[in-house]
Design an enzyme around this catalytic site. Sequence first.
Site, PDB file in Angstrom:
ATOM      1  CE1 TYR A 138     -50.244  25.944  27.250  1.00  0.00           C
ATOM      2  CE2 TYR A 138     -52.249  26.579  27.279  1.00  0.00           C
ATOM      3  CZ  TYR A 138     -51.300  25.500  26.638  1.00  0.00           C
ATOM      4  OH  TYR A 138     -51.863  25.008  26.055  1.00  0.00           O
ATOM      5  CE  LYS A 142     -49.021  25.478  23.151  1.00  0.00           C
ATOM      6  NZ  LYS A 142     -48.924  23.890  21.947  1.00  0.00           N
ATOM      7  CB  THR A 189     -54.073  25.832  22.893  1.00  0.00           C
ATOM      8  OG1 THR A 189     -55.669  26.049  23.957  1.00  0.00           O
ATOM      9  CG2 THR A 189     -52.982  26.814  22.919  1.00  0.00           C
ATOM     10  CG  ASP A 190     -59.291  26.554  22.838  1.00  0.00           C
ATOM     11  OD1 ASP A 190     -58.444  26.447  23.532  1.00  0.00           O
ATOM     12  OD2 ASP A 190     -60.830  25.781  22.956  1.00  0.00           O
ATOM     13  CD  GLU A 191     -56.271  27.967  27.546  1.00  0.00           C
ATOM     14  OE1 GLU A 191     -55.398  28.559  28.284  1.00  0.00           O
ATOM     15  OE2 GLU A 191     -55.909  27.157  28.435  1.00  0.00           O
TER      16      GLU A 191
HETATM   17  P1  NAD Z   1     -49.366  17.367  29.135  1.00  0.00           P
HETATM   18  O1  NAD Z   1     -47.995  18.105  30.704  1.00  0.00           O
HETATM   19  O2  NAD Z   1     -50.086  16.439  29.730  1.00  0.00           O
HETATM   20  O3  NAD Z   1     -47.648  16.562  28.361  1.00  0.00           O
HETATM   21  C1  NAD Z   1     -46.680  17.545  28.353  1.00  0.00           C
HETATM   22  C2  NAD Z   1     -45.577  16.031  27.919  1.00  0.00           C
HETATM   23  O4  NAD Z   1     -44.726  17.113  27.717  1.00  0.00           O
HETATM   24  C3  NAD Z   1     -45.248  15.890  29.069  1.00  0.00           C
HETATM   25  O5  NAD Z   1     -45.329  14.368  29.065  1.00  0.00           O
HETATM   26  C4  NAD Z   1     -43.989  16.531  29.347  1.00  0.00           C
HETATM   27  O6  NAD Z   1     -43.150  15.695  29.864  1.00  0.00           O
HETATM   28  C5  NAD Z   1     -43.493  16.975  28.154  1.00  0.00           C
HETATM   29  N1  NAD Z   1     -42.796  17.673  28.426  1.00  0.00           N
HETATM   30  C6  NAD Z   1     -42.874  19.032  28.243  1.00  0.00           C
HETATM   31  N2  NAD Z   1     -41.339  20.063  28.133  1.00  0.00           N
HETATM   32  C7  NAD Z   1     -40.738  18.742  27.507  1.00  0.00           C
HETATM   33  C8  NAD Z   1     -39.437  19.599  27.156  1.00  0.00           C
HETATM   34  N3  NAD Z   1     -38.975  19.972  27.493  1.00  0.00           N
HETATM   35  N4  NAD Z   1     -38.951  18.654  26.850  1.00  0.00           N
HETATM   36  C9  NAD Z   1     -39.382  17.890  26.005  1.00  0.00           C
HETATM   37  N5  NAD Z   1     -40.771  16.925  26.499  1.00  0.00           N
HETATM   38  C10 NAD Z   1     -40.934  18.273  27.230  1.00  0.00           C
HETATM   39  O7  NAD Z   1     -49.976  18.240  28.167  1.00  0.00           O
HETATM   40  P2  NAD Z   1     -51.350  17.125  26.944  1.00  0.00           P
HETATM   41  O8  NAD Z   1     -52.274  18.284  27.921  1.00  0.00           O
HETATM   42  O9  NAD Z   1     -51.300  16.360  26.734  1.00  0.00           O
HETATM   43  O10 NAD Z   1     -51.097  19.011  25.879  1.00  0.00           O
HETATM   44  C11 NAD Z   1     -50.075  17.944  24.731  1.00  0.00           C
HETATM   45  C12 NAD Z   1     -50.183  19.520  23.830  1.00  0.00           C
HETATM   46  O11 NAD Z   1     -51.016  19.565  23.708  1.00  0.00           O
HETATM   47  C13 NAD Z   1     -49.840  21.020  24.664  1.00  0.00           C
HETATM   48  O12 NAD Z   1     -48.967  21.701  23.369  1.00  0.00           O
HETATM   49  C14 NAD Z   1     -50.909  21.667  24.785  1.00  0.00           C
HETATM   50  O13 NAD Z   1     -50.405  22.837  24.468  1.00  0.00           O
HETATM   51  C15 NAD Z   1     -51.565  21.038  23.319  1.00  0.00           C
HETATM   52  N6  NAD Z   1     -53.063  21.201  23.937  1.00  0.00           N
HETATM   53  C16 NAD Z   1     -53.666  20.869  25.094  1.00  0.00           C
HETATM   54  C17 NAD Z   1     -55.236  20.622  25.143  1.00  0.00           C
HETATM   55  C18 NAD Z   1     -55.269  20.093  26.625  1.00  0.00           C
HETATM   56  O14 NAD Z   1     -56.856  19.803  27.044  1.00  0.00           O
HETATM   57  N7  NAD Z   1     -55.274  19.521  27.953  1.00  0.00           N
HETATM   58  C19 NAD Z   1     -55.867  21.518  24.589  1.00  0.00           C
HETATM   59  C20 NAD Z   1     -55.171  22.029  22.912  1.00  0.00           C
HETATM   60  C21 NAD Z   1     -53.634  21.410  22.933  1.00  0.00           C
HETATM   61  O1  DAU Z   2     -58.674  25.376  25.892  1.00  0.00           O
HETATM   62  C1  DAU Z   2     -57.637  24.609  25.459  1.00  0.00           C
HETATM   63  C2  DAU Z   2     -56.265  24.015  26.941  1.00  0.00           C
HETATM   64  O2  DAU Z   2     -57.741  23.607  28.249  1.00  0.00           O
HETATM   65  C3  DAU Z   2     -54.991  24.159  26.998  1.00  0.00           C
HETATM   66  O3  DAU Z   2     -55.021  24.264  25.693  1.00  0.00           O
HETATM   67  C4  DAU Z   2     -54.884  23.648  27.986  1.00  0.00           C
HETATM   68  O4  DAU Z   2     -53.489  22.752  27.667  1.00  0.00           O
HETATM   69  C5  DAU Z   2     -55.700  23.126  29.211  1.00  0.00           C
HETATM   70  O5  DAU Z   2     -54.946  23.072  30.115  1.00  0.00           O
HETATM   71  C6  DAU Z   2     -56.577  23.380  29.252  1.00  0.00           C
HETATM   72  O6  DAU Z   2     -57.199  25.256  29.752  1.00  0.00           O
HETATM   73  P1  DAU Z   2     -57.866  25.364  30.852  1.00  0.00           P
HETATM   74  O7  DAU Z   2     -57.362  26.611  31.858  1.00  0.00           O
HETATM   75  O8  DAU Z   2     -59.165  25.722  30.632  1.00  0.00           O
HETATM   76  O9  DAU Z   2     -58.272  24.164  31.663  1.00  0.00           O
HETATM   77  P2  DAU Z   2     -58.143  23.647  33.296  1.00  0.00           P
HETATM   78  O10 DAU Z   2     -58.097  22.401  33.542  1.00  0.00           O
HETATM   79  O11 DAU Z   2     -56.871  24.328  34.269  1.00  0.00           O
HETATM   80  O12 DAU Z   2     -59.649  24.878  33.827  1.00  0.00           O
HETATM   81  C7  DAU Z   2     -61.318  24.059  33.021  1.00  0.00           C
HETATM   82  C8  DAU Z   2     -61.508  25.680  33.439  1.00  0.00           C
HETATM   83  O13 DAU Z   2     -61.728  25.610  34.960  1.00  0.00           O
HETATM   84  C9  DAU Z   2     -61.110  26.702  34.081  1.00  0.00           C
HETATM   85  O14 DAU Z   2     -62.793  28.118  33.421  1.00  0.00           O
HETATM   86  C10 DAU Z   2     -60.679  27.029  35.280  1.00  0.00           C
HETATM   87  C11 DAU Z   2     -61.723  26.517  35.722  1.00  0.00           C
HETATM   88  N1  DAU Z   2     -61.019  25.196  37.375  1.00  0.00           N
HETATM   89  C12 DAU Z   2     -59.828  24.811  36.971  1.00  0.00           C
HETATM   90  C13 DAU Z   2     -59.484  23.384  37.882  1.00  0.00           C
HETATM   91  C14 DAU Z   2     -57.823  23.511  37.593  1.00  0.00           C
HETATM   92  C15 DAU Z   2     -61.107  25.387  38.148  1.00  0.00           C
HETATM   93  O15 DAU Z   2     -62.668  26.628  38.388  1.00  0.00           O
HETATM   94  N2  DAU Z   2     -60.573  24.754  39.786  1.00  0.00           N
HETATM   95  C16 DAU Z   2     -59.469  24.189  39.177  1.00  0.00           C
HETATM   96  O16 DAU Z   2     -59.163  23.453  39.931  1.00  0.00           O
END
Ligand code: NAD
Ligand code: DAU
Length: 378
Positions: free
Chosen positions: A164, A168, A138-140
């Site tokens: 988190y 990562k 992730t970019d985070e």
């Molecule tokens: P998500 O939370 O929707 O899904 C995570 C999945 O991993 C779930 O199906 C969960 O059951 C499984 N999991 C969790 N713990 C586990 C374990 N111990 N063993 C096996 N499976 C397990 O997450 P997502 O948003 O789909 O993100 C997927 C990946 O992409 C993550 O690694 C996250 O860091 C990365 N990522 C997410 C975003 C985003 O915006 N959502 C952006 C950049 C990178």
């Molecule tokens: O940038 C990539 C990341 O994006 C991934 O690595 C993470 O897995 C994914 O969860 C996401 O992280 P963020 O923290 O950026 O996403 P989130 O949807 O939780 O929040 C987006 C923005 O909105 C953040 O600035 C917090 C704000 N927010 C979030 C929630 C849930 C609110 O203002 N209100 C809310 O209720």
Amino acid sequence: MDCRTILVTGGAGFIGSNFIHYLIETYGDQVEIINFDALTYAGNLENLKEVEDLANYRFEKGDITSSKEVARMFETYDVDLVVHMAAESHVDRSILDPEVFIRTNVLGTYNLLMAAKRAWEVGPKTYAAGKRFVHVSTDEVYGSLADDGSFFTETTPLDPHSPYSASKASSDLFVKAFGDTYGFPFCITRCSNNYGPYQFPEKLIPLMIHNALKGLPLPVYGKGENIRDWLYVADHCKAIDLVSREGRLGEVYNIGGHNELRNIDLVKSILQKVREALPEGDPRAETITEGLIRYVADRPGHDLRYAISPQKIHQELSWLPETCFDQGIERTIQWYLENLSWMEHITSGAYEAYYDAMYQHRGVTADKTQEPQSLLKA
Ligand code: NAD
Ligand code: DAU
């Protein structure tokens, strides 16, 4: 393309299930997919019901924190490619309970690295041909940018702020260490915020769509001025696939689509788009107004701005996002409207308890009749 056996970890989650759909649509039976997922609160097999009976798709319930369960995957299957997505992924949860993030994201990644190394190594720093481990990060991990037009590049120093992102970043460093020490064949991708179908409604976009449709308060952290760089999930899936096939081993690829939005602007645009997506005369339209917005207590350590430079993946692999934000968000809202039962299944039961625990202290509850008590004036 020769048939490849792909182990997708976390395939029942948001990006994982979109990625499996992408693989099947793109390669049909030219790929053998094993979905290894522990089915935590975020894992949902309903996301994959269209593919569950296919001969080239297999679901294996298992936990990456168990070295035994991970090793079993490599004993059972001749895995060519690991696409590692399993993770604890929600920043707010990591603030409440960091430990599970360390176990899943750090120890779980280490277990996968060890098992893949054992299975693929044919000599010192030598691996069977064509094997590859793609670590989805992730970019985070880069921390936060000022609102000054700068971007994260692959050489930006790691500077995570939340438990988190620290977990990562740690997992990224283990992947890199396996490459440096053992010649392990890996690529790392670092993507910006994804949105699209099957996203769990703890994340900003599906949470806002869900609450708007129910006429519930829309909790915006702080002043809503934080900036995220939003990418439609199918574009992320395509980038991961490209890196899996053509990315240079040992390299990091940033993925993002130059689509920065302030949270408050995003929330207002969702309100408008949800209203427009409703059928004419739908009574819900009347309640879907900016009056639902509540400025609430900020996220501790809240990163101000993320913005990715996707120059490297564009230049090396010709990747560009294909879905503009207007189209992507309309498609996403339409998907949630057409899949209300998916949302209902998720938000009944455990989700309600989570929602109350996460938002009650911020003065927002799921109870429509109750006005927020202690809203932070932003
Ligand atoms: P998500 O939370 O929707 O899904 C995570 C999945 O991993 C779930 O199906 C969960 O059951 C499984 N999991 C969790 N713990 C586990 C374990 N111990 N063993 C096996 N499976 C397990 O997450 P997502 O948003 O789909 O993100 C997927 C990946 O992409 C993550 O690694 C996250 O860091 C990365 N990522 C997410 C975003 C985003 O915006 N959502 C952006 C950049 C990178
Ligand atoms: O940038 C990539 C990341 O994006 C991934 O690595 C993470 O897995 C994914 O969860 C996401 O992280 P963020 O923290 O950026 O996403 P989130 O949807 O939780 O929040 C987006 C923005 O909105 C953040 O600035 C917090 C704000 N927010 C979030 C929630 C849930 C609110 O203002 N209100 C809310 O209720």
